[in-house]
Design a protein around this motif. Structure first.
Motif, mmCIF file in Angstrom:
data_model
loop_
_atom_site.group_PDB
_atom_site.id
_atom_site.type_symbol
_atom_site.label_atom_id
_atom_site.label_comp_id
_atom_site.label_asym_id
_atom_site.label_seq_id
_atom_site.Cartn_x
_atom_site.Cartn_y
_atom_site.Cartn_z
ATOM 1 N N LYS A 163 34.209 -27.126 -6.493
ATOM 2 C CA LYS A 163 34.865 -28.415 -6.253
ATOM 3 C C LYS A 163 36.058 -28.248 -5.304
ATOM 4 O O LYS A 163 36.342 -29.142 -4.483
ATOM 5 C CB LYS A 163 35.320 -29.021 -7.581
ATOM 6 C CG LYS A 163 34.160 -29.528 -8.426
ATOM 7 C CD LYS A 163 34.619 -30.044 -9.780
ATOM 8 C CE LYS A 163 33.420 -30.535 -10.608
ATOM 9 N NZ LYS A 163 33.835 -31.005 -11.955
ATOM 10 N N LEU A 166 34.531 -28.013 -1.956
ATOM 11 C CA LEU A 166 34.064 -29.330 -1.540
ATOM 12 C C LEU A 166 35.225 -30.176 -1.025
ATOM 13 O O LEU A 166 35.101 -30.887 -0.013
ATOM 14 C CB LEU A 166 33.382 -30.033 -2.716
ATOM 15 C CG LEU A 166 32.691 -31.361 -2.395
ATOM 16 C CD1 LEU A 166 31.452 -31.116 -1.533
ATOM 17 C CD2 LEU A 166 32.290 -32.083 -3.681
ATOM 18 N N TYR A 169 36.085 -29.019 2.475
ATOM 19 C CA TYR A 169 35.135 -29.544 3.465
ATOM 20 C C TYR A 169 35.363 -31.041 3.707
ATOM 21 O O TYR A 169 35.265 -31.529 4.842
ATOM 22 C CB TYR A 169 33.697 -29.309 3.007
ATOM 23 C CG TYR A 169 33.247 -27.870 3.107
ATOM 24 C CD1 TYR A 169 33.347 -27.163 4.307
ATOM 25 C CD2 TYR A 169 32.707 -27.215 2.008
ATOM 26 C CE1 TYR A 169 32.932 -25.851 4.399
ATOM 27 C CE2 TYR A 169 32.296 -25.893 2.091
ATOM 28 C CZ TYR A 169 32.408 -25.214 3.291
ATOM 29 O OH TYR A 169 31.994 -23.915 3.387
ATOM 30 N N ARG A 170 35.640 -31.785 2.638
ATOM 31 C CA ARG A 170 35.832 -33.218 2.777
ATOM 32 C C ARG A 170 37.045 -33.522 3.666
ATOM 33 O O ARG A 170 36.978 -34.384 4.560
ATOM 34 C CB ARG A 170 36.021 -33.853 1.396
ATOM 35 C CG ARG A 170 36.208 -35.364 1.428
ATOM 36 C CD ARG A 170 36.475 -35.915 0.028
ATOM 37 N NE ARG A 170 37.632 -35.276 -0.596
ATOM 38 C CZ ARG A 170 38.892 -35.563 -0.300
ATOM 39 N NH1 ARG A 170 39.177 -36.475 0.623
ATOM 40 N NH2 ARG A 170 39.880 -34.939 -0.913
ATOM 41 N N TYR A 197 29.299 -29.175 3.638
ATOM 42 C CA TYR A 197 29.718 -30.117 2.585
ATOM 43 C C TYR A 197 28.526 -30.499 1.697
ATOM 44 O O TYR A 197 28.624 -30.505 0.467
ATOM 45 C CB TYR A 197 30.330 -31.358 3.226
ATOM 46 C CG TYR A 197 30.699 -32.438 2.234
ATOM 47 C CD1 TYR A 197 31.935 -32.428 1.584
ATOM 48 C CD2 TYR A 197 29.808 -33.479 1.947
ATOM 49 C CE1 TYR A 197 32.269 -33.416 0.679
ATOM 50 C CE2 TYR A 197 30.140 -34.465 1.032
ATOM 51 C CZ TYR A 197 31.374 -34.435 0.399
ATOM 52 O OH TYR A 197 31.696 -35.402 -0.502
ATOM 53 N N ASN A 198 27.418 -30.805 2.327
ATOM 54 C CA ASN A 198 26.214 -31.163 1.558
ATOM 55 C C ASN A 198 25.707 -29.983 0.733
ATOM 56 O O ASN A 198 25.246 -30.160 -0.405
ATOM 57 C CB ASN A 198 25.120 -31.650 2.510
ATOM 58 C CG ASN A 198 25.475 -32.972 3.176
ATOM 59 O OD1 ASN A 198 26.280 -33.738 2.649
ATOM 60 N ND2 ASN A 198 24.891 -33.231 4.330
ATOM 61 N N ALA A 200 27.552 -27.597 -0.491
ATOM 62 C CA ALA A 200 28.481 -27.459 -1.620
ATOM 63 C C ALA A 200 28.183 -28.500 -2.694
ATOM 64 O O ALA A 200 28.256 -28.212 -3.894
ATOM 65 C CB ALA A 200 29.925 -27.585 -1.133
ATOM 66 N N THR A 201 27.818 -29.719 -2.268
ATOM 67 C CA THR A 201 27.466 -30.762 -3.231
ATOM 68 C C THR A 201 26.231 -30.360 -4.043
ATOM 69 O O THR A 201 26.182 -30.543 -5.263
ATOM 70 C CB THR A 201 27.203 -32.082 -2.500
ATOM 71 O OG1 THR A 201 28.366 -32.452 -1.745
ATOM 72 C CG2 THR A 201 26.887 -33.189 -3.487
#
Length: 443
Positions: A163, A166, A169-170, A197-198, A200-201
């Motif tokens: 998290k 993430l 990245y966000r 990012y994707n 990591a999601t």
């Protein structure tokens, strides 16, 4: 209305408190030792051992039997009295009637049976075997709950790290999106960050699923309802340096291993079985007392009404003379089983010592790896922070930023793998040392 609301609040208070209960490793183990379904199995085995002891003892207690017969001699058997005794010709005579009845009660008491006396010695070891099996089951519960619990802690720490990545990245996506609008950055750079990012999601979703699976495994090992929530204590995973290693290896004792003590008990039982078979050569002495009644009649009624009683007491002596080959074969089988058990015991002693040494070596290695990987994370974070600052100032490019972030993720993965291996090595060392219950008590 206000009173009704207060009553409802008080009624819901216990449910709220129960839902907020957090479970430590010790409370999970304590619950499992009481509620795991395997406890019932081993408790029943202990009761069965007690019943076997009573069965063996009963063979040396008095036994009473009742027997009765009613015969309808469809054709009465005749006996011939030779000529010259009562008559110059043979005389055919029947010594019974069409109906005869017989009822007898007999009490038997074993006076001496060396084989039986030898077998009674097994009762103590059967009880010890049942106790040790139950203790081994407790150790298995402690081991399984501990590994499942530690896995949850590792997945939880993994989620925290993912998290945090993430969020990094966000934030960078937001910055890059503004730069793309201004024409400072190319769209492909934003796409590269978006891909990470994707990813990591997706990794977060996988980690959340793994954590749910680990929680279900923990519930199963505890005997806890799968559908009910179980909130594991939300404390950060302890560092490897915080967990002490067991005392010096010279303090290891193979007698701490429940498996070894079970093998010792099994060897004792085989020795008793060998002695029991050998004792079969000795004579058996049994006393008895008999009381009965017998009746005869041409019809069924007189056969009962004319019954006369009789009684006897005596001693039975049984000495087997011609079963040597069978008994000798049984004795040899028991002897070789006992010899193999003794040799296996010696092998086990070395095997358990080896397991302990290997577990201790692995524990030391994993402890070092975990601490190194933890320090490596801090170093990777420092490198990334510097690279991120340089990227914001335009000193370095996106490739360096992504490489620094990937190095941080690699360091995190290495740390998480070594952390779980460390926890597993810790529990394996306690198992190899035979100190799982001590480990539980010290939590």
């Amino acid at each position: 209305m206000s009173k009704r609301i207060i009553i409802i609040l008080f009624a819901l208070l216990p449910l709220t408190l129960a839902a907020q209960t957090t479970w430590t490793l010790k409370s999970c183990i304590e619950y499992g030792l009481k509620n795991n379904r395997s406890n019932t199995i081993y408790a029943n085995e202990k009761r069965a051992a007690d019943a076997r002891a009573k069965e063996a003892l009963a063979a040396y207690l008095p036994s009473i039997s009742l027997n009765g017969t009613v015969d309808d001699n469809l054709k009465v058997q005749e006996t011939v009295i030779p000529a010259g005794i009562f008559s110059p010709t043979d005389i055919r005579v029947a010594f019974t009637k069409k109906y005869n009845t017989n009822g007898v009660a007999q009490l038997d008491q074993t006076l001496y049976d060396k084989s039986l006396l030898t077998g009674l010695k097994a009762n103590k070891f059967n009880a010890q075997q049942a106790d040790l099996n139950q203790q081994k089951n407790d150790e298995t519960i402690i081991y399984n709950i501990s590994t499942a619990y530690y896995q949850i802690l590792v997945y939880r720490e993994q989620l925290d790290l993912l998290k945090a990545n993430l969020d990094t990245y966000r934030k960078q996506m937001e910055v890059s999106a503004l730069q793309v609008k201004k024409g400072v950055t190319l769209q492909k750079d934003l796409d590269k960050i978006t891909v990470d990012y994707n990813n990591a999601t997706s990794q977060i979703r996988v980690a959340e699923s793994n954590q749910t699976l680990a929680e279900n495994q923990l519930k199963y090992e505890m005997g806890y309802p799968i559908a009910d929530p179980l909130q594991v204590e939300s404390t950060p995973a302890a560092t490897a340096a915080d967990i002490p290693i067991l005392a010096d290896k010279n303090n290891f004792s193979v007698n701490n291993r429940t498996d070894f003590r079970l093998s010792e008990v099994n060897t004792k039982l085989l020795e008793i079985d060998e002695s029991r078979i050998k004792a079969g050569i000795f004579p058996k002495l049994t006393a008895y007392a008999r009381y009965g009644a017998i009746g005869f009649g041409d019809a069924l009624g007189p056969a009962f009404s004319s019954m006369t009683s009789y009684s006897a007491v005596g001693v039975k002596f049984n000495f087997p003379l011609f079963d040597f080959f069978r008994r000798n074969a049984q004795y040899n089988q028991a002897k070789y089983k006992r010899l193999n058990a003794q040799e296996t015991l010696k092998l086990d002693e070395g095997k358990y010592q080896l397991e302990y040494e290997n577990a201790r070596t692995k524990m030391l290695k994993e402890q070092t790896n975990t601490e190194n990987n933890r320090r490596n994370i801090e170093l990777a974070r420092s490198v990334f922070a510097t690279t991120d600052l340089q990227y914001q100032k335009g000193v370095t490019n996106l490739i360096d930023w992504l490489n620094a972030q990937n190095s941080l993720k690699e360091a995190q993965n290495n740390y998480l793998n070594s952390l779980y291996s460390f926890y597993l090595a810790k529990v394996d060392l306690e198992k190899a040392a035979g100190t799982l219950k001590t480990f539980y008590s010290a939590l």
